[in-house]
Scaffold this motif. Sequence first.
Motif, PDB file in Angstrom:
ATOM      1  N   ALA A 290       0.827  -1.212   0.000  1.00 51.49           N
ATOM      2  CA  ALA A 290       0.000   0.000   0.000  1.00 51.49           C
ATOM      3  C   ALA A 290       0.860   1.259   0.000  1.00 51.49           C
ATOM      4  O   ALA A 290       0.601   2.219  -0.749  1.00 51.49           O
ATOM      5  N   LYS A 291       1.915   1.257   0.809  1.00 51.80           N
ATOM      6  CA  LYS A 291       2.804   2.418   0.882  1.00 51.80           C
ATOM      7  C   LYS A 291       3.510   2.647  -0.446  1.00 51.80           C
ATOM      8  O   LYS A 291       3.614   3.783  -0.938  1.00 51.80           O
ATOM      9  N   ALA A 292       3.991   1.553  -1.066  1.00 53.54           N
ATOM     10  CA  ALA A 292       4.712   1.677  -2.341  1.00 53.54           C
ATOM     11  C   ALA A 292       3.797   2.160  -3.461  1.00 53.54           C
ATOM     12  O   ALA A 292       4.220   2.887  -4.366  1.00 53.54           O
ATOM     13  N   ALA A 293       2.541   1.763  -3.400  1.00 51.38           N
ATOM     14  CA  ALA A 293       1.595   2.134  -4.462  1.00 51.38           C
ATOM     15  C   ALA A 293       0.894   3.447  -4.176  1.00 51.38           C
ATOM     16  O   ALA A 293       0.169   3.975  -5.038  1.00 51.38           O
TER      17      ALA A 293
ATOM     18  N   ILE B 176     -12.007  -1.181  -8.929  1.00 50.55           N
ATOM     19  CA  ILE B 176     -10.853  -0.309  -8.743  1.00 50.55           C
ATOM     20  C   ILE B 176     -10.439   0.196 -10.126  1.00 50.55           C
ATOM     21  O   ILE B 176     -10.421  -0.574 -11.096  1.00 50.55           O
ATOM     22  N   SER B 177     -10.073   1.468 -10.211  1.00 51.41           N
ATOM     23  CA  SER B 177      -9.703   2.024 -11.511  1.00 51.41           C
ATOM     24  C   SER B 177      -8.498   1.284 -12.081  1.00 51.41           C
ATOM     25  O   SER B 177      -7.654   0.768 -11.338  1.00 51.41           O
ATOM     26  N   ALA B 178      -8.412   1.278 -13.398  1.00 50.56           N
ATOM     27  CA  ALA B 178      -7.315   0.576 -14.068  1.00 50.56           C
ATOM     28  C   ALA B 178      -5.968   1.145 -13.654  1.00 50.56           C
ATOM     29  O   ALA B 178      -4.994   0.405 -13.470  1.00 50.56           O
ATOM     30  N   GLU B 179      -5.896   2.479 -13.493  1.00 50.61           N
ATOM     31  CA  GLU B 179      -4.632   3.106 -13.113  1.00 50.61           C
ATOM     32  C   GLU B 179      -4.190   2.662 -11.719  1.00 50.61           C
ATOM     33  O   GLU B 179      -3.021   2.311 -11.495  1.00 50.61           O
ATOM     34  N   THR B 180      -5.136   2.692 -10.775  1.00 52.22           N
ATOM     35  CA  THR B 180      -4.803   2.279  -9.404  1.00 52.22           C
ATOM     36  C   THR B 180      -4.441   0.808  -9.357  1.00 52.22           C
ATOM     37  O   THR B 180      -3.478   0.402  -8.684  1.00 52.22           O
TER      38      THR B 180
ATOM     39  N   VAL C 268      -0.883  -0.880  -7.976  1.00 54.07           N
ATOM     40  CA  VAL C 268      -0.843  -1.916  -6.942  1.00 54.07           C
ATOM     41  C   VAL C 268      -0.143  -3.166  -7.463  1.00 54.07           C
ATOM     42  O   VAL C 268       0.715  -3.751  -6.789  1.00 54.07           O
ATOM     43  N   GLN C 269      -0.480  -3.575  -8.663  1.00 56.77           N
ATOM     44  CA  GLN C 269       0.129  -4.772  -9.224  1.00 56.77           C
ATOM     45  C   GLN C 269       1.626  -4.589  -9.461  1.00 56.77           C
ATOM     46  O   GLN C 269       2.410  -5.511  -9.278  1.00 56.77           O
ATOM     47  N   ALA C 270       2.017  -3.352  -9.856  1.00 57.43           N
ATOM     48  CA  ALA C 270       3.444  -3.073 -10.036  1.00 57.43           C
ATOM     49  C   ALA C 270       4.177  -3.139  -8.704  1.00 57.43           C
ATOM     50  O   ALA C 270       5.305  -3.662  -8.610  1.00 57.43           O
ATOM     51  N   ALA C 271       3.551  -2.625  -7.643  1.00 57.65           N
ATOM     52  CA  ALA C 271       4.173  -2.680  -6.308  1.00 57.65           C
ATOM     53  C   ALA C 271       4.290  -4.118  -5.825  1.00 57.65           C
ATOM     54  O   ALA C 271       5.297  -4.504  -5.208  1.00 57.65           O
TER      55      ALA C 271
END
Length: 338
Positions: free
Chosen positions: A8-11, A28-32, A36-39
């Motif tokens: 959560a902190k990283a994203a 959840i929006s595609a951007e968010t 999250v997935q990248a983090a």
Amino acid sequence: MPTINDVAKAAGVSPSTVSYVLSGRRPISAETRARVQAAIAELGFHPHAGARALASSKTNVIALVAPLRVDVNVPVIMQFATAVVTAARSYNHDVLLLTKDEGTAGLERVAHSTMVDALILMDLERDDLRIPALRRLKQPSVLIGLPQDHTGIACVDLDFAAAAREALTHLAGHGHRKIGLVGPSPAVYKRQTTYADRFLTGFLEASAELSLRTMAHPCEPGTEGVRSCMADLDAELDGITALVVHNEEALRPLLDLLHATGRRVPDDVSIVAVCPRDVATAMPIQLTSIDIPAHDVGTLAVETAMRLLDGRRVEYTRLLAPSLVERDSCREISTSHR
């Protein structure tokens, strides 16, 4: 290990947002979602199995029900378990091993808690009381064994009746007419365990078809059990020249007993063992054997479970043909000894 708070902190989002991305319970929006997935990928975060289950409606876990009773050969059971675990990992599934004999209660507890996607059961009895419960579960089941009534449930196993026929045909081809069966322990027969029942049935039917003189006895594990079994066989069938041994734990004590009483293998007594290949080749004499194909059966059980989970058609009874390997424990006998 990174936590959901670290992700959560990283994203740059709240822990609850990470949870929703994992579970799919809220849009959840595609951007968010991408952040999250990248983090998650960067931190190497592995979500809890419960979160994965919520997101996919699957647990990626298979239950293997293998009660470890006092009369089972644990090393052989573990060969099956190893095969199931190895095959399950190739499908990205883990295995929950259930070794306590809990009957239907254990199956329902595991299934109703949504802990597993499918169940594989071993140590089946002819009239197994767990079968009706399996039919009520939403998860598919695969049996390593062949109960009398298995309608609608997939079964895989070695063809034990054919294995008995193969053993007797081999010995009869070597000229043997008086053959004893060293069977599993009395408790295995008392429970009407399917593999023992099917092997004994095949043995008796093949004996009649081949016009052989045979005798079958259960054998308790250990030296005294083997001694008692052989005493019974010798008393009831004078002049035995060959043995079929369907009891892995009896093999070494049996060879020791025969040696101690001056009966040479294969000169005086030929032996066909029904056991895993590594057991047959680890004996003081390399035993002619019919393999217990634990790897093939365990792998096939997992493949069948995966097909059922995918909604694909399966063959509901798969019995593998026996494979006999000739080694050093059988010999031809002359007509004068028949």
